[in-house]
Design a protein around this motif. Structure first.
Motif, short mmCIF file in Angstrom:
data_model
loop_
_atom_site.label_atom_id
_atom_site.label_comp_id
_atom_site.label_asym_id
_atom_site.label_seq_id
_atom_site.Cartn_x
_atom_site.Cartn_y
_atom_site.Cartn_z
N TYR A 42 0.84 -1.20 0.00
CA TYR A 42 0.00 0.00 0.00
C TYR A 42 0.88 1.25 0.00
CZ TYR A 42 -3.82 3.12 1.25
OH TYR A 42 -4.75 4.14 1.25
N VAL A 43 1.87 1.26 0.87
CA VAL A 43 2.77 2.43 0.99
C VAL A 43 3.52 2.67 -0.32
CG1 VAL A 43 4.87 3.27 2.13
CG2 VAL A 43 3.00 2.32 3.49
N THR A 44 3.93 1.61 -0.98
CA THR A 44 4.75 1.77 -2.19
C THR A 44 3.94 2.07 -3.44
OG1 THR A 44 4.79 -0.60 -2.66
CG2 THR A 44 6.58 0.27 -1.29
N THR A 45 2.61 1.98 -3.34
CA THR A 45 1.79 2.20 -4.54
C THR A 45 0.85 3.39 -4.45
OG1 THR A 45 0.09 0.65 -3.77
CG2 THR A 45 1.85 -0.25 -5.16
N LYS A 46 0.77 4.03 -3.31
CA LYS A 46 -0.19 5.13 -3.14
C LYS A 46 0.52 6.48 -3.08
CE LYS A 46 -3.58 2.29 -2.90
NZ LYS A 46 -4.44 2.10 -4.03
N PRO A 47 -0.14 7.53 -3.58
CA PRO A 47 0.45 8.88 -3.49
C PRO A 47 0.50 9.35 -2.02
CG PRO A 47 -1.75 8.97 -4.44
CD PRO A 47 -1.42 7.53 -4.26
N THR A 48 1.38 10.29 -1.76
CA THR A 48 1.58 10.74 -0.38
C THR A 48 0.32 11.31 0.25
OG1 THR A 48 2.42 12.88 -1.16
CG2 THR A 48 4.05 11.19 -0.64
N ALA A 49 -0.52 11.98 -0.52
CA ALA A 49 -1.76 12.53 0.04
C ALA A 49 -2.66 11.41 0.56
CB ALA A 49 -2.50 13.37 -1.00
N GLU A 50 -2.70 10.31 -0.17
CA GLU A 50 -3.50 9.17 0.27
C GLU A 50 -2.88 8.50 1.49
OE1 GLU A 50 -5.40 5.15 -1.67
OE2 GLU A 50 -5.07 6.88 -2.95
N LEU A 51 -1.56 8.43 1.53
CA LEU A 51 -0.88 7.88 2.71
C LEU A 51 -1.14 8.74 3.94
CD1 LEU A 51 2.57 6.80 1.23
CD2 LEU A 51 0.64 5.33 1.86
N ASP A 52 -1.13 10.05 3.76
CA ASP A 52 -1.41 10.94 4.88
C ASP A 52 -2.81 10.71 5.42
OD1 ASP A 52 1.10 12.06 4.60
OD2 ASP A 52 0.39 13.83 3.52
N ARG A 53 -3.78 10.51 4.53
CA ARG A 53 -5.16 10.27 4.97
C ARG A 53 -5.27 8.91 5.67
NH1 ARG A 53 -9.44 12.06 7.15
NH2 ARG A 53 -11.38 11.45 6.21
N MET A 54 -4.62 7.89 5.10
CA MET A 54 -4.65 6.56 5.73
C MET A 54 -3.99 6.63 7.10
SD MET A 54 -5.43 3.40 5.99
CE MET A 54 -5.93 2.70 4.44
#
Length: 97
Positions: A42-54
Motif C-alpha cells: 500500500y505504501v509503495t503504490t499510493k500517493p503521499t496525500a492518500e498515505l497521509d489520509r490513511m
C-alpha cells in the motif's frame, strides 16, 4: 438557507473515511505477516496525500477501538505503516497534523 458546499464536503469526508476503513478491515482479516506485506505494498503504490489520509484514519481507528486485541493489532498496523513509509521514502515523514 442550506450551505450545500458544506454538506458536500461532509459527505465526501464520510465516504473517504469509509473507503480507508474498508482497506483496514481487509488487513484485519489477514494474518499479521500477510497484512504487513499488504501495508508495505500500500505504501509503495499510493500517493503521499492518500498515505497521509490513511495515516490519520488508521490512528483514529486504533485510538477509538474498544476491543483491546483489535486496538493492539491496529496499533501494530499503524507502526508498520510508519516503518514502511520510512523505508520507502528514506526518511521519517512525521505524524498527521
Amino acid at each position: 438557507m442550506v450551505d450545500w458546499n458544506k454538506w458536500a464536503g461532509i459527505a465526501t469526508d464520510v465516504l473517504t473515511t469509509t473507503a480507508f476503513a474498508v482497506v483496514v478491515e481487509n488487513w484485519l482479516k489477514m494474518d499479521d505477516t500477510t497484512a504487513y506485506h499488504a501495508i508495505r505494498e500500500y505504501v509503495t503504490t499510493k500517493p503521499t496525500a492518500e498515505l497521509d489520509r490513511m495515516d490519520a484514519v488508521l490512528a483514529e481507528l486504533a485510538a477509538n477501538t474498544v476491543n483491546r486485541e483489535r486496538a493492539a493489532r491496529l496499533v501494530r498496523f499503524y507502526a508498520m505503516l510508519k516503518v514502511a513509509e520510512t523505508v520507502y521514502y528514506d526518511e521519517f515523514r512525521g505524524f498527521p497534523a
